[in-house]
Design a protein around this motif. Structure first.
Motif, PDB file in Angstrom:
ATOM      1  N   LEU A 260      -0.982  -5.512  -5.573  1.00 13.16           N
ATOM      2  CA  LEU A 260      -0.970  -5.491  -4.120  1.00 13.16           C
ATOM      3  C   LEU A 260      -1.491  -4.773  -4.164  1.00 13.16           C
ATOM      4  O   LEU A 260      -2.452  -3.624  -5.048  1.00 13.16           O
ATOM      5  N   SER A 261      -2.909  -5.068  -2.861  1.00 12.00           N
ATOM      6  CA  SER A 261      -3.953  -4.203  -2.978  1.00 12.00           C
ATOM      7  C   SER A 261      -3.967  -3.103  -1.120  1.00 12.00           C
ATOM      8  O   SER A 261      -3.015  -4.513  -0.531  1.00 12.00           O
ATOM      9  N   VAL A 262      -4.345  -1.961  -0.386  1.00  8.10           N
ATOM     10  CA  VAL A 262      -4.840  -2.008   1.392  1.00  8.10           C
ATOM     11  C   VAL A 262      -4.571  -3.024   1.792  1.00  8.10           C
ATOM     12  O   VAL A 262      -4.325  -3.530   2.773  1.00  8.10           O
ATOM     13  N   SER A 263      -6.136  -4.225   1.010  1.00  7.25           N
ATOM     14  CA  SER A 263      -6.756  -4.822   2.184  1.00  7.25           C
ATOM     15  C   SER A 263      -5.667  -6.179   2.023  1.00  7.25           C
ATOM     16  O   SER A 263      -5.748  -7.380   2.755  1.00  7.25           O
ATOM     17  N   ASP A 264      -5.182  -6.401   1.627  1.00  9.48           N
ATOM     18  CA  ASP A 264      -3.919  -7.401   1.293  1.00  9.48           C
ATOM     19  C   ASP A 264      -3.043  -7.055   2.041  1.00  9.48           C
ATOM     20  O   ASP A 264      -3.026  -7.970   2.809  1.00  9.48           O
ATOM     21  N   ILE A 265      -2.577  -5.854   2.734  1.00  7.44           N
ATOM     22  CA  ILE A 265      -1.628  -5.699   3.419  1.00  7.44           C
ATOM     23  C   ILE A 265      -1.453  -5.571   4.773  1.00  7.44           C
ATOM     24  O   ILE A 265      -1.161  -6.967   5.433  1.00  7.44           O
ATOM     25  N   GLU A 266      -3.297  -4.749   4.761  1.00  6.96           N
ATOM     26  CA  GLU A 266      -3.639  -5.612   5.615  1.00  6.96           C
ATOM     27  C   GLU A 266      -4.202  -6.565   6.381  1.00  6.96           C
ATOM     28  O   GLU A 266      -4.206  -7.036   7.764  1.00  6.96           O
ATOM     29  N   ARG A 267      -4.728  -7.197   5.577  1.00  7.38           N
ATOM     30  CA  ARG A 267      -4.621  -8.782   5.964  1.00  7.38           C
ATOM     31  C   ARG A 267      -3.576  -9.847   6.731  1.00  7.38           C
ATOM     32  O   ARG A 267      -3.549 -10.450   7.235  1.00  7.38           O
ATOM     33  N   ALA A 268      -2.508  -9.811   5.252  1.00  5.97           N
ATOM     34  CA  ALA A 268      -1.247  -9.842   6.444  1.00  5.97           C
ATOM     35  C   ALA A 268      -0.834  -9.989   7.373  1.00  5.97           C
ATOM     36  O   ALA A 268      -0.232 -10.729   7.896  1.00  5.97           O
ATOM     37  N   ALA A 269      -0.721  -8.265   7.781  1.00  4.76           N
ATOM     38  CA  ALA A 269      -0.580  -8.098   9.132  1.00  4.76           C
ATOM     39  C   ALA A 269      -1.340  -8.146   9.851  1.00  4.76           C
ATOM     40  O   ALA A 269      -0.233  -8.826  11.108  1.00  4.76           O
ATOM     41  N   ARG A 270      -2.298  -8.981   9.943  1.00  2.00           N
ATOM     42  CA  ARG A 270      -3.725  -9.496  10.828  1.00  2.00           C
ATOM     43  C   ARG A 270      -2.936 -10.227  11.738  1.00  2.00           C
ATOM     44  O   ARG A 270      -3.260 -11.465  12.340  1.00  2.00           O
ATOM     45  N   ARG A 271      -2.533 -11.847  10.284  1.00  2.00           N
ATOM     46  CA  ARG A 271      -2.404 -12.601  10.236  1.00  2.00           C
ATOM     47  C   ARG A 271      -1.172 -13.504  10.970  1.00  2.00           C
ATOM     48  O   ARG A 271      -1.061 -14.140  11.587  1.00  2.00           O
ATOM     49  N   ALA A 292      -1.800   1.825   5.448  1.00  3.23           N
ATOM     50  CA  ALA A 292      -2.487   3.305   5.239  1.00  3.23           C
ATOM     51  C   ALA A 292      -1.640   4.140   4.907  1.00  3.23           C
ATOM     52  O   ALA A 292      -2.359   5.025   4.160  1.00  3.23           O
ATOM     53  N   GLN A 293      -0.957   3.996   4.408  1.00  2.51           N
ATOM     54  CA  GLN A 293       0.253   5.482   3.834  1.00  2.51           C
ATOM     55  C   GLN A 293      -0.214   4.847   1.840  1.00  2.51           C
ATOM     56  O   GLN A 293       0.222   6.061   0.932  1.00  2.51           O
ATOM     57  N   LEU A 294       0.357   3.527   1.983  1.00  4.12           N
ATOM     58  CA  LEU A 294      -0.019   3.292   0.621  1.00  4.12           C
ATOM     59  C   LEU A 294      -1.036   3.655  -0.085  1.00  4.12           C
ATOM     60  O   LEU A 294      -2.412   3.809  -1.137  1.00  4.12           O
ATOM     61  N   ALA A 295      -1.928   3.452   1.241  1.00  2.65           N
ATOM     62  CA  ALA A 295      -3.664   3.890   0.865  1.00  2.65           C
ATOM     63  C   ALA A 295      -4.129   5.269   0.614  1.00  2.65           C
ATOM     64  O   ALA A 295      -4.972   5.506  -0.581  1.00  2.65           O
ATOM     65  N   GLU A 296      -2.994   6.062   1.380  1.00  5.56           N
ATOM     66  CA  GLU A 296      -3.505   7.210   0.312  1.00  5.56           C
ATOM     67  C   GLU A 296      -2.650   7.750  -0.644  1.00  5.56           C
ATOM     68  O   GLU A 296      -3.124   8.597  -0.908  1.00  5.56           O
ATOM     69  N   ALA A 297      -1.807   7.273  -1.344  1.00  6.01           N
ATOM     70  CA  ALA A 297      -1.026   7.190  -2.155  1.00  6.01           C
ATOM     71  C   ALA A 297      -2.336   6.564  -3.004  1.00  6.01           C
ATOM     72  O   ALA A 297      -1.910   7.702  -4.067  1.00  6.01           O
ATOM     73  N   ASP A 315       7.094   6.493  -2.150  1.00  2.00           N
ATOM     74  CA  ASP A 315       8.264   6.042  -0.780  1.00  2.00           C
ATOM     75  C   ASP A 315       6.753   4.901   0.240  1.00  2.00           C
ATOM     76  O   ASP A 315       7.452   4.155   0.866  1.00  2.00           O
ATOM     77  N   ALA A 316       5.770   5.154   0.122  1.00  2.00           N
ATOM     78  CA  ALA A 316       5.065   4.310   0.333  1.00  2.00           C
ATOM     79  C   ALA A 316       5.126   2.797   0.605  1.00  2.00           C
ATOM     80  O   ALA A 316       5.338   2.102   1.082  1.00  2.00           O
ATOM     81  N   LEU A 317       6.167   2.508  -1.105  1.00  2.00           N
ATOM     82  CA  LEU A 317       6.016   1.071  -1.648  1.00  2.00           C
ATOM     83  C   LEU A 317       6.717   0.798  -0.669  1.00  2.00           C
ATOM     84  O   LEU A 317       7.431  -0.685  -0.634  1.00  2.00           O
ATOM     85  N   VAL A 318       7.888   1.553  -0.709  1.00  2.00           N
ATOM     86  CA  VAL A 318       9.457   1.455  -0.143  1.00  2.00           C
ATOM     87  C   VAL A 318       9.165   1.185   1.564  1.00  2.00           C
ATOM     88  O   VAL A 318       9.513   0.205   2.302  1.00  2.00           O
ATOM     89  N   LEU A 319       8.541   1.776   1.945  1.00  2.00           N
ATOM     90  CA  LEU A 319       7.768   1.596   3.728  1.00  2.00           C
ATOM     91  C   LEU A 319       6.711   0.236   4.117  1.00  2.00           C
ATOM     92  O   LEU A 319       7.061  -0.611   4.640  1.00  2.00           O
ATOM     93  N   VAL A 320       6.042  -0.874   2.429  1.00  2.00           N
ATOM     94  CA  VAL A 320       5.299  -1.026   2.498  1.00  2.00           C
ATOM     95  C   VAL A 320       6.871  -2.014   2.353  1.00  2.00           C
ATOM     96  O   VAL A 320       6.491  -3.482   3.410  1.00  2.00           O
ATOM     97  N   ARG A 321       7.388  -2.260   2.085  1.00  2.00           N
ATOM     98  CA  ARG A 321       8.584  -3.297   1.511  1.00  2.00           C
ATOM     99  C   ARG A 321       9.145  -3.792   2.705  1.00  2.00           C
ATOM    100  O   ARG A 321       9.619  -4.352   3.312  1.00  2.00           O
TER     101      ARG A 321
END
Length: 668
Positions: A260-271, A292-297, A315-321
């Motif tokens: 999992l990477s921050v860019s993966d998540i951002e791209r999925a959100a945009r799609r 963004a929270q995961l990037a800080e972590a 906490d960041a992983l739970v937030l992403v999930r």
């Protein structure tokens, strides 16, 4: 489990007679080890007993398992690790075997190849376009790869017209990025029922052919996904033959590793935003905030293995999930209206689903998993990885308990025994047939047999193992002056004809530079100078050539003849101390009361050493020397275990004797 209905060969059909006919059809020579292997495999399939077969190079092990598989009365799956072996089976061995057994009554000679969906061209993506970053379909990629993608599209259409398979292996030369423009993974696929081109789909046609076939050839990864990850990919089968079985645990681990990477998540959100914009709130925006929270972590987490997850990262992983779950819930239900069967929607939802599944697994903090953060480099962002601590448990529970499994390789006995490999595959030493401590009354026991059918090669006469005991022990700084002098002296004595196997790309390049400077009359190639097939061709064509490289040369490179008379191994290939997964497995073995170093690091090194040394002798006429520049093979306590894992070569530590032997080989 429903049994596959296939015709049965008549009782008493001798495997050896069919094997003899097949060997003749292939223009080969039947060997005692091959006959023994075929008989043992047939017995294992008949009795439902697991079997480990070590069969040395040149034994003809492919026919040793294909013949009994063809004669078995239920469907058999053959799983390989490399595309090269898969190609050999399908393009050479199986067609000739079918010809050889065509007159044997009752034998079903049908076979098929089955690969993961992304290995086939997708007609919907080719004809309807590729979704852009916002999920809209675009007709044509831009930039330098456009011409190549057009070529791939034209090739796929020709495959459709000619009844071809649409497999990536048969496509014009291309890069991974170019292939992604004409293929989809299983999450992006619309499914045959919704896709307007479902009737022509290459992947679906391959599955249908497999469903009708007695023998299915696939790869380790697809087998792992089907049997261990519980994702049905292969039609019901009775028995599986796993060739190149020394690689199985690594391939199963790879198939069960997520990232999992921050860019993966951002791209999925945009799609996803295009499809969820009408939902209450802003679920796609929430997912970007979670990224963004995961990037800080990530910024606060040192790269490497994570034994204790910080509160910030947890906490960041739970937030992403949770945010990914919210986006999935916000996708409108398909009801035959707009978006039904839309590739952009399917791909967007698949990307979010992947983020959700991976974040959920990472957030769970299971003791059965290893978590680590990869360091960001150049254009590649930091990635969080999760992999199984061990795979023998799932393999035992989900594969070995339900199927009959035949494992075969040239390298299954480490330290002269099957125990280490058998344990890594999910079998217990106490379950071995004939063991003095074998369990006989345990209903959960999985009986297995291990046999070594030998090799047609006389390693004691054909090869020498040279350990440079006089050299200093390898250090962390790579090759030193003493090692470089030794390499150049050996290459000079061999007059080229050298395959150098190195522990790192830097070591291979350093050695290549030294040889080029001191021996300019020779051609010295280093991995990375060109594509590997091109380098291998150059190496074969000119005997006065050296080829230096890393892991991909240790396994699978086949260069028989005078081309390769010297194999140099710079150091014992232990895993790196900072390897997150290997170090975690070693620690777990120690905590369980075992010897983590021997069970993990030494076993890993023994497998690679045996594979590397196996590059030297490929035919009965080959001659040469394996030179190991690491004195620990002679001086360390574990050296005996490592040497016992190698072919039985004549051994020496005398550098003068070795140089003379190399010069004589060159003159002859």
């Amino acid at each position: 489990m429903p049994e596959t209905a296939t015709p049965t060969a008549p009782a008493g059909t001798p495997v050896t007679a069919v094997l003899s006919a097949a060997v003749t059809a292939l223009g080969g020579q039947q060997r005692d080890g091959q006959v023994e292997m075929a008989s043992e495999v047939a017995d294992a399939m008949r009795d439902g007993r697991h079997l480990l077969v070590q069969a040395g190079t040149g034994t003809g092990k492919s026919l040793g398992y294909l013949v009994p598989a063809m004669l078995h009365d239920k469907r058999v799956v053959v799983a390989t690790a490399t595309l090269a072996l898969q190609h050999q089976l399908v393009e050479r061995d199986l067609p000739r075997l079918v010809e050889a057994v065509k007159d044997v009554p009752g034998v079903d000679t049908s076979y098929a190849v089955l690969k993961g969906r992304s290995n086939y061209a997708c007609l919907h993506r080719i004809r309807a376009g590729v979704p852009d970053d916002q999920g809209a379909l675009v007709d044509m990629p831009v930039g330098s790869m456009a011409e190549k993608v057009l070529e791939l599209r034209a090739w796929a259409e020709e495959e459709t017209e000619d009844g071809g398979t649409g497999e990536r292996d048969n496509a014009p030369r291309h890069t991974d990025r170019e292939w992604r423009q004409v293929s989809v993974n299983h999450r992006e696929c619309l499914g045959a029922a919704k896709c307007p081109f479902g009737q022509e789909c290459f992947a679906e046609l391959a599955r249908e052919k497999a469903q009708r076939s007695h023998l299915i050839v696939t790869n380790h990864s697809l087998l792992a996904i089907d049997a261990i990850e519980d994702v049905p990919m292969i039609p019901d089968y009775d028995t599986v033959v796993i060739d190149e079985a020394h690689e199985l645990t690594a391939r199963v681990t790879q198939a069960a590793t997520d990232e999992l990477s921050v860019s993966d998540i951002e791209r999925a959100a945009r799609r996803a935003s295009r499809w969820t914009e009408s939902a209450a709130g802003d679920p796609a925006g929430d997912l970007e905030d979670a990224a963004a929270q995961l990037a800080e972590a990530f910024e606060a987490t040192p790269p490497g293995r994570i034994d204790h997850v910080s509160t910030q990262l947890a906490d960041a992983l739970v937030l992403v999930r949770d945010a990914a779950r919210g986006v999935l819930s916000a996708f409108p239900r398909e009801s035959g209206g707009e978006g039904e069967g839309d590739a952009g929607r399917t791909q967007a939802k698949g990307m979010v689903q992947e983020v959700f599944v991976n974040a959920e697994r990472m957030a769970a903090g299971s003791q059965a998993d290893v978590l680590w953060l990869g360091e960001a480099r150049d254009r590649f962002p930091a990635r969080l990885h999760v992999a199984p601590l061990q795979v023998w448990g799932p393999m035992r529970d989900k594969l070995l308990t339900d199927k009959t499994v035949v494992f075969t390789s040239a390298t299954l006995m480490l330290g002269g025994e099957f125990g280490a490999v058998a344990t890594s595959l999910g079998l217990k030493p106490t379950e071995r047939v004939g063991s003095q401590i074998a369990t006989t009354d345990d209903e959960t026991a999985l009986p297995w047999k291990g046999i070594d059918v030998g090799s047609p090669f006389d390693y004691g006469q054909q090869s020498i193992l040279y350990v440079a005991r006089h050299l200093p022990q390898p250090g962390r700084d790579g090759l030193g002056p003493a090692q470089l002098d030794e390499i150049c002296d050996l290459v000079d004595a061999a007059d080229g004809r050298t395959l150098g196997l190195f522990s790192s790309r830097r070591a291979a390049e350093t050695a290549a530079e030294a040889v080029r400077a001191r021996l300019p009359h020779l051609t010295t190639l280093a991995q990375g100078d060109a594509q590997l097939p091109e380098l291998a061709n150059q190496f074969v064509e000119d005997p006065h050539t050296c080829l230096f490289g890393t892991l991909s040369l240790w396994q699978g490179l086949d260069v028989p003849g005078d081309t390769c008379q010297l194999v140099i191994i710079d150091r014992i290939p232990f895993p790196r101390p900072d390897d997150p997964l290997m170090s975690a497995r070693q620690k777990a073995a120690d905590q369980a009361g075992g010897n983590g170093f021997m069970q993990v690091a030494a076993t890993h090194a023994a497998l690679l050493l045996a594979q590397g040394a196996g590059r030297l002798i490929r035919t009965t006429t080959d001659r040469g020397i394996v030179a190991v520049l690491d004195p620990r093979l002679e001086t360390a306590r574990y050296g005996r275990f490592l040497k016992a894992s190698l072919p039985p070569m004549w051994s020496t530590t005398d550098p003068g004797l070795v140089r003379q032997a190399l010069k004589r080989l060159g003159q002859s």
